[in-house]
Design a protein around this motif. Structure first.
Motif, short mmCIF file in Angstrom:
data_model
loop_
_atom_site.label_atom_id
_atom_site.label_comp_id
_atom_site.label_asym_id
_atom_site.label_seq_id
_atom_site.Cartn_x
_atom_site.Cartn_y
_atom_site.Cartn_z
N UNK A 219 0.64 -1.22 -0.01
CA UNK A 219 0.03 -0.04 0.08
C UNK A 219 0.80 1.49 0.04
N UNK A 220 2.03 1.18 0.20
CA UNK A 220 2.93 2.33 0.43
C UNK A 220 2.96 3.10 -0.86
N UNK A 221 3.44 2.54 -1.99
CA UNK A 221 3.55 3.24 -3.18
C UNK A 221 2.22 3.98 -3.42
N UNK A 222 1.03 3.02 -3.45
CA UNK A 222 -0.23 3.56 -3.82
C UNK A 222 -0.52 4.91 -2.97
N UNK A 223 -0.04 4.75 -1.58
CA UNK A 223 -0.34 5.94 -0.82
C UNK A 223 0.37 7.18 -1.58
N UNK A 224 1.71 6.89 -1.81
CA UNK A 224 2.51 8.04 -2.53
C UNK A 224 1.85 8.60 -3.88
N UNK A 225 1.73 7.79 -4.43
CA UNK A 225 1.00 8.07 -5.87
C UNK A 225 -0.40 9.05 -5.58
N UNK A 226 -1.09 8.50 -4.57
CA UNK A 226 -2.40 9.20 -4.40
C UNK A 226 -1.98 10.60 -3.62
N UNK A 227 -1.23 10.73 -2.70
CA UNK A 227 -0.80 11.92 -2.09
C UNK A 227 0.06 12.95 -2.53
N UNK A 228 0.84 12.23 -3.30
CA UNK A 228 1.81 13.16 -3.88
C UNK A 228 1.61 13.54 -5.23
N UNK A 229 1.05 12.74 -6.14
CA UNK A 229 0.70 12.79 -7.44
C UNK A 229 -0.75 12.87 -7.89
N UNK A 230 -1.58 12.80 -6.95
CA UNK A 230 -2.91 12.91 -7.17
C UNK A 230 -3.56 14.09 -7.61
N UNK A 231 -4.69 14.14 -8.05
CA UNK A 231 -5.38 15.37 -8.58
C UNK A 231 -6.21 15.91 -7.35
N UNK A 237 -7.68 14.78 -1.38
CA UNK A 237 -7.03 13.62 -1.38
C UNK A 237 -7.22 12.87 -0.17
N UNK A 238 -6.89 13.58 0.90
CA UNK A 238 -7.02 12.84 2.06
C UNK A 238 -8.35 12.20 2.49
N UNK A 239 -9.52 13.17 1.87
CA UNK A 239 -10.75 12.31 2.33
C UNK A 239 -11.38 11.67 0.85
N UNK A 240 -10.45 11.28 0.18
CA UNK A 240 -11.07 10.43 -1.05
C UNK A 240 -11.53 9.27 -0.91
N UNK A 241 -12.72 9.11 -1.29
CA UNK A 241 -13.65 7.63 -1.12
C UNK A 241 -12.79 6.56 -1.78
N UNK A 242 -11.94 6.84 -2.84
CA UNK A 242 -11.45 5.77 -3.67
C UNK A 242 -10.27 5.25 -2.73
#
Length: 325
Positions: A219-231, A237-242
């Motif tokens: 889950x670590x790379x996914x968290x980085x992708x979501x928090x650092x590179x997400x839209x 991003x912190x409250x994203x349902x996805x």
């Protein structure tokens, strides 16, 4: 048949195909080594767990914990995998043996079980080669370079530790494959792929943790992708349902596997319960001094330098080139 033909053609005509073929050959050659004895103590656990399910006619080890404790001290998910793949082979072997009484057949298999272990090791070798293929795919996505991806696959195919773990029936190879699959899925998160990359990542991460709790690193790379590179803004991003659905799916799979066999998550040597085992281990980690941690890390670093010098050097050079690009 058409799919098989196209796959075979792609393997033969592309350099990565030859890498995978040769890697598989290197991993299949030693599958019979040591049998009927085993190279490591924990190798029999997962296959014996699958055989115990067949013997007791159950898919829930927790209902027969006393019997399973004698053979399976690990999470049961990998035993289900071997159960699915070994059951047809055992059925065919039973029929070819003349369909003797089950007690007689069980005794004959107990006397000469090598064919089961050879098949299980072959399945592990196939999963190891799948890791190389997924590594190639990750490298293609990250670098966009065919050459870098090819070299990454070659480096892993020749890795000492990867070879060592490829031809024994342990949980490291399947867990690593699921972790790598989760990492590959997570690369689609910042590209606006909708729910799919999140759910695929959660699925693979949950399965990885169901094989080995260390799979939580998926889950670590996914968290980085979501928090650092997400839209979107950071608070969205912190409250994203996805993102929360991804984590919830992974934890739900883990909880289901724990419910099927809690003892497997105590590793047979920790606390009486899953929580007790985790508490004991975290307290042991927290009680280490800084010098003890440094010695621990230095010990692992020395092993890598001793056995994987070429891989470490290539990784360092590759990281520098990737940063420069």
């Amino acid at each position: 048949m058409e799919l098989i033909r196209k796959t075979a053609s792609a393997l033969i005509t592309r350099p990565i195909g030859w890498v995978l073929i040769l890697a598989l050959a290197m991993r299949l050659i030693p599958v019979g080594y040591g049998l009927p004895l085993f190279l490591v103590n924990d190798e029999p656990a997962f296959v014996l767990g699958a055989l115990k399910m067949l013997e007791l006619k159950t898919l829930v080890p927790a209902w027969h914990e006393a019997e399973f404790r004698t053979v399976l001290a690990y999470p049961p998910l990998l035993s289900y995998f071997y159960l699915i793949l070994l059951a047809p082979v055992l059925a065919a072997h039973y029929l070819l043996a003349g369909a003797p009484p089950l007690a007689e057949y069980r005794d004959s298999v107990a006397v000469s079980p090598s064919f089961i272990w050879v098949l299980a090791r072959m399945l592990n070798a196939l999963m190891a080669v799948a890791i190389i293929a997924v590594t190639y795919a990750i490298s293609r996505r990250v670098t966009g370079s065919e050459r870098a991806s090819f070299l990454a696959a070659v480096a892993l195919a020749l890795s000492f530790y990867h070879l060592q773990l490829s031809h024994v029936v342990r949980h490291w190879t399947p867990a690593a494959l699921l972790v790598y699959a989760a990492w590959l899925s997570s690369l689609g998160i910042p590209t606006g792929g909708g729910w799919r990359p999140y759910l695929r990542t959660g699925l693979f991460a949950g399965l990885a943790m169901g094989v080995n709790t260390s799979g939580a690193i998926a889950l670590l790379p996914a968290a980085i992708q979501h928090l650092a590179l997400g839209r979107g803004p950071w608070w969205r991003r912190m409250t994203s349902a996805r993102a929360w659905a991804m984590a919830a799916l992974a934890l739900a799979i883990l909880a289901a596997v724990i419910a099927l066999y809690p003892y497997g998550f105590t590793r047979g040597e920790g606390g009486a319960t899953v929580g007790g085992d985790l508490g004991m281990r975290f307290s042991a980690l927290g009680s280490r001094s800084v010098s003890a941690w440094l010695r621990f890390l230095a010990g692992y670093a020395s092993l890598l330098v001793t056995y994987e010098p070429a891989l470490l050097a290539a990784a360092a050079v590759g990281l520098l080139l990737l940063i420069r690009r």
